[in-house]
Structures are given as C-alpha cells and as structure tokens.
Design an enzyme around this catalytic site. Structure first.
Site, PDB file in Angstrom:
ATOM      1  CG  HIS A  99      37.159  -4.453  38.352  1.00 54.24           C
ATOM      2  ND1 HIS A  99      36.354  -3.420  37.922  1.00 54.24           N
ATOM      3  CD2 HIS A  99      37.527  -5.133  37.242  1.00 54.24           C
ATOM      4  CE1 HIS A  99      36.250  -3.479  36.600  1.00 54.24           C
ATOM      5  NE2 HIS A  99      36.955  -4.510  36.160  1.00 54.24           N
ATOM      6  CD  GLU A 175      40.854  -4.387  34.328  1.00 54.96           C
ATOM      7  OE1 GLU A 175      40.513  -5.070  33.366  1.00 54.96           O
ATOM      8  OE2 GLU A 175      40.085  -4.128  35.276  1.00 54.96           O
ATOM      9  CB  SER A 218      38.555  -1.553  25.389  1.00 57.67           C
ATOM     10  OG  SER A 218      37.553  -0.762  25.970  1.00 57.67           O
TER      11      SER A 218
HETATM   12  P1  PGA Z   1      36.113  -4.587  29.223  1.00 59.07           P
HETATM   13  O1  PGA Z   1      36.265  -4.825  30.813  1.00 59.07           O
HETATM   14  O2  PGA Z   1      36.957  -5.643  28.542  1.00 59.07           O
HETATM   15  O3  PGA Z   1      34.648  -4.737  28.956  1.00 59.07           O
HETATM   16  O4  PGA Z   1      36.631  -3.215  28.941  1.00 59.07           O
HETATM   17  C1  PGA Z   1      37.479  -5.195  31.384  1.00 59.07           C
HETATM   18  C2  PGA Z   1      37.336  -5.227  32.884  1.00 59.07           C
HETATM   19  O5  PGA Z   1      36.648  -4.370  33.446  1.00 59.07           O
HETATM   20  O6  PGA Z   1      37.888  -6.116  33.566  1.00 59.07           O
END
Ligand code: PGA
Length: 260
Positions: A99, A175, A218
């Site tokens: 992550h 991501e 998001s």
């Molecule tokens: P978010 O986070 O949906 O709050 O942008 C996603 C993530 O970090 O896995």
C-alpha cells in the site's frame, strides 16, 4: 455476462478495536446478505486485533477478512511485526501488501514487498498487491516505467510459485497515491491505458495465473459513475467511503446492479 467483482473495505487505522467490533457486528445481517451474492467477493480489512473475534462471529458466511500488511519474514527477532502464519491462524484469508502508505511511511522497497508476497503464498493467503505512482510522477510520462519497476519482482515471485497458487486469488490494485483520500481520479485515457497495459504485461509474464485487477483511490458514490465504466477493472479497494456501513452497502449494491 456478469463479471466476478471484488470489493475490499480498507479501514486503515480509522477505527478502534471496540468501534470496529461494534460497527461490524451491528451490521451482521446486511453484510452477510451482501456477501451472499455469488458474483461478489467481499473482503473487509479492519484493524488487525479485531479480526480473530470477527472471523468467529462471521463464521460460515462468505465474508473474507484481510490484514492490511504483514512481515516479510517467516518468524524471528522482528519486534512489532506480524507473520503470515499468525495472520492465517486468526482467520485472515487475504492481506494487503505494498500500500502506498506503507511504501511511504515504512520506506518499503519493491523487493521487500516481493518477499511479503512469497510468505503470503507460503501460507495460502490471497495477496492484495498495491501499486501506483505518487504526485511527482503523475504528470510525467514515467508512470508505466514506474509500474514496471514495482511489478517486476512481484511477477518473478508469482512465476516461481505458479504451481502452488491453485485456487488462491491474486489481486492487483492500481492505486495512484495522489488520488487517495481526496476525491480525485485519473483521467479516462490514463485509466484505459494503464489497465490495458497491466492486463497485457501480467498475462505475458504469468499466462497461467488469473490476476484480478482492482482500482483504489477515492472510490465513492461521487466517483463511481466514472470508475465503473472500465471493463478491465474487476473491483475496488475502498478506504474512507467504506467506513460508514450504510454508505458502503449503497456503494456495493450500486456496483453490483451496474455489473452486467
Ligand atoms: P480512499 O483510500 O478510498 O480513502 O481514497 C483507498 C486506499 O488507500 O486503499
């Protein structure tokens, strides 16, 4: 034909042990009912200490529990770390690795993440591998080069383990770090280009393994109208918008209604 969708709720360190147990058990029936959809894999990644109890409470349901990280080591003098063996024994069927918050705050290298992938495969835990560029790279033409660098050691591990992967699902979440937690999404053309490339690159490296490509950053009712359009996206990793379970239920239902 409806595709198989995976939705992962990443609660990060937003809720305490007690809040986590209370909220999830209060929504027991709704979560179990959502997860009973055969076309959906629902994975929840709350604070780790709550998982053992939750896995017992939700025993014999279709929910999967995921840790948010694990040690790259099997066992030993690694203060503060949690082994894949422990994750398995408390009921984790999946684990997030790589992550962007771990890469940033723990200074994780691509090789460290590849070793985490290996220990997860050793204990038959589904990896949820995260890759993605940060703000500095976002507006350059270096994105694919960066993703290639992040993916290469991971694909080597998958190749070495291809015989033992069996039924265990392999998830790869794109991501973009700059799109996390701020209501921003990449452009249509960026998403199309990246997923077409991801598909081709991973299929070429490990043709015998099905990799489920997800999107994270998001994801919410506000951004889904746009994000749900892409055929190569097989699910979502959702942070903040998954914390309110009523909202999360709406999101899951919306994605599933639109699927097909
Ligand atoms: P978010 O986070 O949906 O709050 O942008 C996603 C993530 O970090 O896995």
């Amino acid at each position: 034909m409806k595709k198989q969708i995976t939705i992962i709720a990443n609660w990060k360190m937003y809720t305490s042990f007690t809040q986590t147990l209370t909220q999830l058990t209060n929504h027991f029936d709704r979560l179990v009912s959502l997860a009973s959809n055969k076309k959906l894999t629902l994975i929840l990644a709350p604070t780790l200490p709550a998982i053992q109890e939750l896995a017992m409470i939700f025993k014999n349901t279709n929910l999967t529990w995921a840790a948010q990280d694990c040690s790259e080591h099997l066992a030993g003098a690694y203060t503060g770390q949690i082994s894949a063996e422990t994750l398995k024994s408390i009921g984790c069927g999946a684990c997030v690795i790589g992550h962007s918050e771990c890469r940033k705050y723990h200074g994780e290298s691509d090789e460290t993440i590849a070793r985490k992938l290996q220990v997860l495969l050793d204990f038959d835990i589904s990896p949820i591998i995260c890759i993605g560029e940060d703000k500095e790279i976002a507006n350059t033409n270096e994105i694919i080069a960066l993703l290639t660098k992040q993916l290469t050691p991971l694909l080597k591990v998958l190749t070495l383990n291809r015989q033992k992967i069996n039924e265990r699902r392999i998830y790869l979440a794109y991501e973009p770090a700059w799109a996390i937690g701020n209501n921003k999404t990449p452009s249509h053309i960026q998403i199309e280009t990246i997923y077409a490339w991801l598909h081709q690159f991973t299929q070429k490296a490990v043709p015998e393994i099905t990799i489920h490509c997800l999107y994270g950053g998001s994801v919410s009712m506000q951004t889904l109208d746009f994000l749900k359009k892409f055929p190569h996206i097989n699910g979502f990793l959702i942070g903040k918008a998954s914390l309110d379970l009523q909202e999360f239920e709406k999101i899951v239902k919306y994605i599933m209604v639109e699927n097909g």
